[in-house]
Design a protein around this motif. Sequence first.
Motif, PDB file in Angstrom:
ATOM      1  N   ASN A 295       0.826  -1.212   0.000  1.00  0.00           N
ATOM      2  CA  ASN A 295       0.000   0.000   0.000  1.00  0.00           C
ATOM      3  C   ASN A 295       0.858   1.258   0.000  1.00  0.00           C
ATOM      4  O   ASN A 295       0.780   2.086   0.908  1.00  0.00           O
ATOM      5  N   SER A 301      -4.277  -3.016  -1.603  1.00  0.00           N
ATOM      6  CA  SER A 301      -4.733  -4.326  -1.121  1.00  0.00           C
ATOM      7  C   SER A 301      -6.240  -4.352  -0.900  1.00  0.00           C
ATOM      8  O   SER A 301      -6.924  -5.291  -1.344  1.00  0.00           O
ATOM      9  N   PRO A 311      -5.253 -10.227  -3.145  1.00  0.00           N
ATOM     10  CA  PRO A 311      -4.021  -9.442  -2.992  1.00  0.00           C
ATOM     11  C   PRO A 311      -3.049 -10.144  -2.051  1.00  0.00           C
ATOM     12  O   PRO A 311      -3.453 -10.685  -1.014  1.00  0.00           O
ATOM     13  N   TYR A 313       0.038  -9.271   0.248  1.00  0.00           N
ATOM     14  CA  TYR A 313       0.766  -8.142   0.836  1.00  0.00           C
ATOM     15  C   TYR A 313       2.190  -8.595   1.148  1.00  0.00           C
ATOM     16  O   TYR A 313       2.462  -9.191   2.186  1.00  0.00           O
TER      17      TYR A 313
END
Length: 418
Positions: A295, A301, A311, A313
Motif C-alpha cells: 500500500n 490491497s 491481494p 501483501y
Amino acid sequence: MGSVSLKIGDGTARFKRATICSSALNILMLFSVVTTNLFALYAFTSSPKDGQIHSLIHNHKNISLISEHVSLILKEIDSSQKKLAKMEKELLGYQSIDLSRPNIASELKLFLQHHQLPLGKDSRTGITEMVASVGHSCEKSADLLTQYMTYKLSGPCPDDWSLAQKLILRGCEPLPRRRCLAKSVPKVGLQSFPVSLWKPVSDKIVTWSGLGCKNLNCLISKKLSRECVGCFDLDNPNENQRYIKARGKNDFLIDDVLALGSGGIRIGFDIGGGSGTFAARMAERNVTVITNTLNVDAPYSEFIAARGLFPLYLSLDHRFPFYDNVFDLVHASSGLDVGGQPEKLEFLMFDFDRILRAGGLFWLDNFYCANDEKKSALTRLIERFGYKKLKWVVGEKGEMGKSEVYLSAVLQKPVRVS
C-alpha cells in the motif's frame, strides 16, 4: 548433540545444529574448568610438611596465583566466545535480535523466546525447540519494532499499518505476530462476483489513515506509478480496456498470450499489479491470479480485495511463499525494477523461475528501460535461463516530447532434466 538457536533470516524459523567451532569451544571450556578445579583442589587439600609459618605463607601465595590464573582463563573464555559470535555474524551476514537491550517491548520478548518441544528431541528433524521467525533486518530497526509490538494485550491494535509497512520496506519481513485485535472497517456495499470486478469501489470500505489522499477521487487524479495512472478509475477506458485493446505495439492482448500457453493457463502470479485489472481480466477467463502489492501511497490491497480478487501483501525482497513449479503464468512490468540494483533483480528472476512450471509463460509487460545498458543487462539475464522467446518487442513511447524505451516479451520456460 544438536542445538537450536534463533537466526533472523528470510522468513522461516532457523534450526541449527552445533557447528564444529562451537563444539571445539565447548570442549576447550570443559577442559579449562576441569583443570582449574584440579589445581584448586590440590592447593586447598595439600598441607605443609614441616608446619612452619613460611610454608603456610608460600601456599597462600600459590593459592592467590592460581586464583589469578583462573580469572585470566575465564576472561579468555569469555573473550573467545564473543569473538566467535562476531565471526559467525560476519560470515552469515545476519544477526540475532538482542533482547537484553533496554526498552524492548515485553510482547516482542515473549514472541521471540524459545519453546522446548514437549516430548524432547524430534526424531524426524532433530530439533529440540522451536523459535519464532522475523526478518533479519528487524535488528536494524529495533526501536520501530518495539513501537510496533507495544500495545494492550487482547485490546484494539494501534492504527499503525503504515508503521508496519515502513518496517517491511526496511527488510523487517516477516513481522512478528501480535496479540491484539485489528481495526475492522465495515465493508458496506461490496458487490458479488463477477459484478465486483468492474463495479466502482466505495470510499467507505477503504482505510485512509496514513495516506495522503482520503478518497478515490484524489487517487484518480494522481500518477501513482508507471502502471497506475488513473488505475483506480474503473470507468476510465484506459483502465477498463487494458489487455483487450492495444494502445501500441508493446501492448499484448490477453487472449493472444493465453493461446500461447502449453497445457493451458489456470493459475498466475502478477507482480506490481496496480489496482488488480490484470487479475480481473484473467478472472473473466477462469484463470486465478494472485496480485502482489504493497500500500505505497494508495490502498491497493483493500481495493483489489473489494473487486473479489486475491491481494498478496508482500515486498519483492521476500522469497515468494509458494512451492516450486506451481504457476502457469508470471506477469510483471516495471515494478520488476527493484531500485535498479542488478543483484537484487537477479535474485528476483531466479525466484520467478522457481515458482513457474516448465512450459509456463513469463509475461514481461512494458518494462521501462532507462537506457541501452539496462536493456542489454536485462536481456543477458533473461537469456541465462534458456527461455523460448514467443514474443519480443522493443518500442518507444513519447510523453510531452520525451521518448522512452519499453520492452515487452512473452517467454516460455524450458524443461530441465538435470
